[in-house]
Design a protein around this motif. Structure first.
Motif, PDB file in Angstrom:
ATOM      1  N   SER A 347      68.740  24.480  85.469  1.00 38.93           N
ATOM      2  CA  SER A 347      68.342  25.063  84.190  1.00 38.93           C
ATOM      3  C   SER A 347      67.905  23.886  83.309  1.00 38.93           C
ATOM      4  O   SER A 347      67.301  24.223  82.235  1.00 38.93           O
ATOM      5  CB  SER A 347      69.443  25.768  83.362  1.00 38.93           C
ATOM      6  N   GLY A 348      68.173  22.634  83.667  1.00 40.07           N
ATOM      7  CA  GLY A 348      67.591  21.530  82.868  1.00 40.07           C
ATOM      8  C   GLY A 348      68.689  20.901  81.991  1.00 40.07           C
ATOM      9  O   GLY A 348      68.471  19.983  81.244  1.00 40.07           O
ATOM     10  N   PHE A 370      74.699  19.096  77.291  1.00 38.84           N
ATOM     11  CA  PHE A 370      73.071  18.550  76.935  1.00 38.84           C
ATOM     12  C   PHE A 370      72.174  19.150  77.694  1.00 38.84           C
ATOM     13  O   PHE A 370      72.261  19.740  78.519  1.00 38.84           O
ATOM     14  CB  PHE A 370      73.255  17.163  77.474  1.00 38.84           C
ATOM     15  N   SER A 371      70.988  19.254  76.835  1.00 35.66           N
ATOM     16  CA  SER A 371      69.854  19.957  77.365  1.00 35.66           C
ATOM     17  C   SER A 371      68.729  18.864  77.693  1.00 35.66           C
ATOM     18  O   SER A 371      68.508  18.135  76.729  1.00 35.66           O
ATOM     19  CB  SER A 371      69.026  20.967  76.440  1.00 35.66           C
ATOM     20  N   THR A 372      68.134  18.779  78.774  1.00 36.17           N
ATOM     21  CA  THR A 372      67.071  17.556  79.003  1.00 36.17           C
ATOM     22  C   THR A 372      65.727  18.237  78.526  1.00 36.17           C
ATOM     23  O   THR A 372      64.848  17.464  78.436  1.00 36.17           O
ATOM     24  CB  THR A 372      67.064  17.261  80.379  1.00 36.17           C
ATOM     25  N   LYS A 373      65.665  19.341  78.065  1.00 34.02           N
ATOM     26  CA  LYS A 373      64.549  20.162  77.816  1.00 34.02           C
ATOM     27  C   LYS A 373      64.357  19.891  76.278  1.00 34.02           C
ATOM     28  O   LYS A 373      63.003  19.391  75.966  1.00 34.02           O
ATOM     29  CB  LYS A 373      64.519  21.455  78.055  1.00 34.02           C
ATOM     30  N   ASP A 390      73.151  29.384  88.197  1.00 34.11           N
ATOM     31  CA  ASP A 390      72.539  28.052  88.088  1.00 34.11           C
ATOM     32  C   ASP A 390      73.155  27.008  89.255  1.00 34.11           C
ATOM     33  O   ASP A 390      74.117  27.498  89.538  1.00 34.11           O
ATOM     34  CB  ASP A 390      73.087  27.492  86.548  1.00 34.11           C
ATOM     35  N   LYS A 391      72.745  25.876  89.438  1.00 30.40           N
ATOM     36  CA  LYS A 391      73.061  25.228  90.541  1.00 30.40           C
ATOM     37  C   LYS A 391      72.624  23.763  90.202  1.00 30.40           C
ATOM     38  O   LYS A 391      71.673  23.375  89.360  1.00 30.40           O
ATOM     39  CB  LYS A 391      72.666  25.527  91.806  1.00 30.40           C
TER      40      LYS A 391
END
Length: 419
Positions: A347-348, A370-373, A390-391
């Motif tokens: 999911s990023g 945290f979101s990398t997007k 998610d994985k």
């Protein structure tokens, strides 16, 4: 002079220096004494202990008619003339399909593990200080501590192992011994060892680096690369530790073996003896894996520790270093993504690993933060990847991301202050 013999060669009047079987199996509260009572001899022979070390300067030697079958005298030098002793019967039990499930969650065990780390640090530091003063190591004094460490690992194998990894550079020498003790017990469970045999290999792990007490502190704690002469000196620490254990009391054969041979490699390029694989015991092979893993994941005077998941991946590529079957069991014990690893999800989002799923090493429980997007923090969420869509798609380097709070995310207030 010390000599190793089989139990059937023991007779009244011999001075026992050490017992070669699991210390939990032998029937005596001490291991250095003269056998004077035939009843004690009968108890020893019925105990399952495979062999003993006798001191013929303090008691009788083997009977003349048995001399031909006695093991050669053991000098205080690498025993390269004979293969390592076979593991005790308890250690050769068939491996179970899976170790017992943890009885405590990681969070439940962390508080007890943190207190145990502090206690163990103090005791190991005292043991090293005594050794530096030339006093013999007393392995029997370590048995209660090993029992406590084993109990913690049996309740939850990830807690103490992961906390002991978070050591400062100044604490490395002492907590490294504690971490290797816990890792040896964890690995022993995966290999199907009995509880008593796990404690025995734990004691071996606790004492495996005792020889570093005989190394000069300016070399041991040097912040830069060692010179060739300094490295040659450091490579003597397994033999020095072996000598200290033989001179002391209560160290079982496994501890002597692991202390002397944990730097041997299955390709024959290790030290101090360059043993071929058929002469490296299972216990020494276990010690090699556990020692290296904790060393490369810990901050040391000359380098920062690696991320645990990256360490597992790197060790898997080092052909000739480790026994493949032992390393595979080790990975099952600590995980492909050990506790504290930083991972990126499909999911990023970024997450830190909280706990393993024994049924699926690639799907641990994680804490997302945290979101990398968006390149922004997100609401903290605990997710069991074995039950989610998610994985994990990659392991990430915490140093690249610069998350100073990463340890606190999985360990909470139990995370030691480093820096």
């Amino acid at each position: 002079m010390l000599k190793k013999i089989t139990v059937d060669q023991v007779r009244v009047g011999m001075h026992l220096h050490a017992l070669d079987g699991p210390w939990m199996d032998h029937p005596f509260w001490k291991t250095r004494f003269v056998i004077r009572d035939p009843a004690d001899l009968a108890k020893l022979r019925a105990s399952g202990v495979a062999g003993v070390w006798i001191d013929i300067s303090k008691g009788l030697d083997v009977a003349p008619e048995a001399s031909a079958g006695a093991v050669a005298p053991a000098p205080l030098a690498p025993p390269v003339a004979a293969p390592p002793p076979a593991p005790p019967a308890a250690a050769r039990a068939a491996a179970p399909a899976m170790p017992p499930a943890p009885s405590h969650t990681l969070q439940e065990e962390l508080k007890q593990a943190a207190a145990l780390c502090r206690q163990a640090h103090a005791q190991v530091k005292s043991m090293f200080s005594e050794a530096r003063l030339g006093r013999a190591a007393d392995a029997e004094q370590c048995l209660p501590l090993v029992n406590d460490i084993a109990d913690s690992v049996f309740r939850n194998p990830g807690a103490l192992v992961s906390l002991a990894r978070l050591k400062t550079q100044d604490d490395y020498t002492y907590l490294h011994s504690v971490a290797v003790c816990a890792l040896m017990i964890t690995l022993g469970r995966e290999l199907g060892l009995s509880a008593d045999a796990c404690r025995e290999v734990g004691l071996a792990g606790l004492m495996h680096d005792l020889g570093k007490a005989a190394m000069p502190l300016d070399v041991l704690n040097k912040p830069g690369k060692l010179t060739d002469d300094e490295y040659t000196l450091m490579k003597t620490h397994p033999l020095r530790g072996y000598e200290l254990l033989v001179e002391g009391r209560g160290a079982p054969g496994a501890a002597l073996d692991v202390c002397l041979n944990h730097h041997e490699r299955i390709d024959g390029t290790g030290y101090p003896s360059g043993l071929p694989p058929e002469r490296i015991s299972q216990f020494a092979r276990m010690g090699a894996v556990c020692d290296v893993y904790d060393a490369i994941t810990s901050d040391r005077p000359y380098k920062m520790g690696w991320d645990p998941a990256a360490s597992i991946a790197a060790m898997a590529t080092w052909k000739g270093h480790f026994d493949p079957a032992v390393f595979k069991a080790f990975v099952k014990g600590v995980g492909i993504y050990p506790v504290g690893s930083l991972v990126k999800l499909q999911s990023g989002r970024l997450a830190v690993v909280l706990e393993q799923n024994p049924q699926s090493l690639a799907a641990p429980r994680v804490k997302i933060f945290f979101s990398t997007k968006s390149n922004m923090p997100v609401s903290v969420q605990v997710l069991d990847l074995a039950r989610a869509t998610d994985k994990i798609v990659s392991r990430e380097d915490p140093k690249v991301w610069g998350f100073p709070q990463l340890d606190e995310l999985w360990a909470g207030e139990m995370a030691p202050k480093r820096g």
